[in-house]
Design an enzyme around this catalytic site. Sequence first.
Site, PDB file in Angstrom:
ATOM      1  N   LYS A  33     -27.490  31.761 -32.406  1.00 55.57           N
ATOM      2  CA  LYS A  33     -28.391  30.998 -33.197  1.00 55.57           C
ATOM      3  C   LYS A  33     -29.627  30.418 -32.427  1.00 55.57           C
ATOM      4  CE  LYS A  33     -25.709  26.974 -31.307  1.00 55.57           C
ATOM      5  NZ  LYS A  33     -24.630  26.225 -31.334  1.00 55.57           N
ATOM      6  N   ARG A 131     -17.363  16.468 -36.231  1.00 57.56           N
ATOM      7  CA  ARG A 131     -18.689  17.101 -36.715  1.00 57.56           C
ATOM      8  C   ARG A 131     -18.328  18.018 -37.817  1.00 57.56           C
ATOM      9  NH1 ARG A 131     -22.486  20.274 -32.726  1.00 57.56           N
ATOM     10  NH2 ARG A 131     -20.885  21.697 -33.260  1.00 57.56           N
ATOM     11  N   TYR A 265     -55.113  12.434 -20.562  1.00 57.10           N
ATOM     12  CA  TYR A 265     -55.083  11.111 -21.415  1.00 57.10           C
ATOM     13  C   TYR A 265     -54.328  10.154 -20.788  1.00 57.10           C
ATOM     14  CZ  TYR A 265     -56.067  14.491 -25.336  1.00 57.10           C
ATOM     15  OH  TYR A 265     -56.851  15.428 -25.992  1.00 57.10           O
TER      16      TYR A 265
HETATM   17  C1  LIG Z   1     -23.656  26.749 -30.242  1.00 59.17           C
HETATM   18  C2  LIG Z   1     -22.048  26.875 -30.311  1.00 59.17           C
HETATM   19  C3  LIG Z   1     -21.438  27.658 -29.497  1.00 59.17           C
HETATM   20  C4  LIG Z   1     -21.999  28.120 -28.167  1.00 59.17           C
HETATM   21  O1  LIG Z   1     -22.175  27.111 -27.182  1.00 59.17           O
HETATM   22  P1  LIG Z   1     -22.468  27.612 -25.738  1.00 59.17           P
HETATM   23  O2  LIG Z   1     -22.273  26.266 -24.904  1.00 59.17           O
HETATM   24  O3  LIG Z   1     -24.097  27.842 -25.798  1.00 59.17           O
HETATM   25  O4  LIG Z   1     -21.808  28.506 -25.172  1.00 59.17           O
HETATM   26  C5  LIG Z   1     -20.172  27.907 -29.608  1.00 59.17           C
HETATM   27  N1  LIG Z   1     -19.593  27.412 -30.718  1.00 59.17           N
HETATM   28  C6  LIG Z   1     -20.083  26.622 -31.660  1.00 59.17           C
HETATM   29  C7  LIG Z   1     -19.594  26.109 -32.658  1.00 59.17           C
HETATM   30  C8  LIG Z   1     -21.426  26.400 -31.296  1.00 59.17           C
HETATM   31  O5  LIG Z   1     -22.076  25.588 -32.383  1.00 59.17           O
END
Ligand SMILES: *Cc1c(COP(=O)(O)O)cnc(C)c1O
Length: 387
Positions: A33, A131, A265
């Site tokens: 992702k 979540r 700045y």
């Molecule tokens: C992003 C994510 C992962 C991967 O997590 P890492 O800590 O980057 O290995 C795994 N499972 C879900 C549901 C996620 O959203």
Amino acid sequence: MNAALEIDLGALRRNVLRLGALAAPARYAAVVKADAYGHGLVAVARALAPDVAAFCVYRADEAAALRAAGIETPILILGPVEARELASVAHNGAALTLWSDGAFARDVARAARERGAPLGVHAKIDTGVTRLGLEPDGAAAAIASYAARPEFALRGIYTHLAAAEELESAYTNLQLDRFERALGPLQRLVAERGIVRHAAASAAAMLFPRSRFELVRAGIATYGIWPSEATRAAVRDALALEPALTWKTRLVVVRDVEAGRSIGYGCTFVTARPSRIAVVPIGYAEGLPRALSNAGCALVRGRRVPFVGRVCMNMSFLDVTDAAGAAPGDTVTLIGRDGAESIDANELAGAAGTIGYELVARLPAEVPRTYVADSSAIASRTSIVPS
Ligand SMILES: *Cc1c(COP(=O)(O)O)cnc(C)c1O
């Protein structure tokens, strides 16, 4: 472009093989992702496809991009999908995540009927992130009903952990207990259909063997970035991770200024001595956190040199007084190695009050990425620019 990202595909593959060996017999899903954590979705997926069981993406369009690139590896979409995207998801054969949204489940069922074939789904149970996911109490009944529907091909059941990278074993074990308890009534179904159970992201895959089940979903470790300092301290003897990404730019201007000179700045930095101040041609629009104003370092001529003044939109400043001979055109290493010194994503992020995850996920897609097959063989390296 004023900055360059170089991604070592060999390092990515070695990270997968090493963490994969540690987590075996669980299989390895690489989480790609957020443009493969800023490393470039398609190029990363092409490199890793031979070595992974699946890719996890967040959105339907990421799954479509992988299929458009000819990648046939199984894909799991972790995030929400709009009803209008379901025909494309079905066409791409990507699996969806189902949680407590009845309306969504009906949309998925309709898309399957329209296609005349079931859609692959994984059911998600919320065991304590609060979540996405089914409440553990009603989860078995909901999942049994998914399994009974001809429109769904139930491939997996999963949960996500809240604090594995903080080595919070009490909470992690509590979540895993809840997951196992919720799965209890489904044992026969899971066994008969070969349903894949999964819970571990990178940190849990390293640290909590009971979390590995049949599959781990590893994101950050795939890229050679430790999920946290605590995980690095706990696992570094058992697991070698190689950062795959280096981030470099060049000094555009180097100015000799007197003591008492204001830089940038807001006049937040005033030289305390006669200084050499360099202008770096990237700023927060290029992914350099504004929180590096007067914080953190980069490498120039093998030396750590501090950011001074405020990070601007497209520029920033380094005090290169102590990097003897620093001159326009010199390489600036933001993430990576220069001589004996190195800065990793977590160090740069930490100086900005954030974590490596956020820093790499926010590297803009417009920064050119160069892919090398193996940085340990610099002399013979081949550059692969992704199509
Ligand atoms: C992003 C994510 C992962 C991967 O997590 P890492 O800590 O980057 O290995 C795994 N499972 C879900 C549901 C996620 O959203």
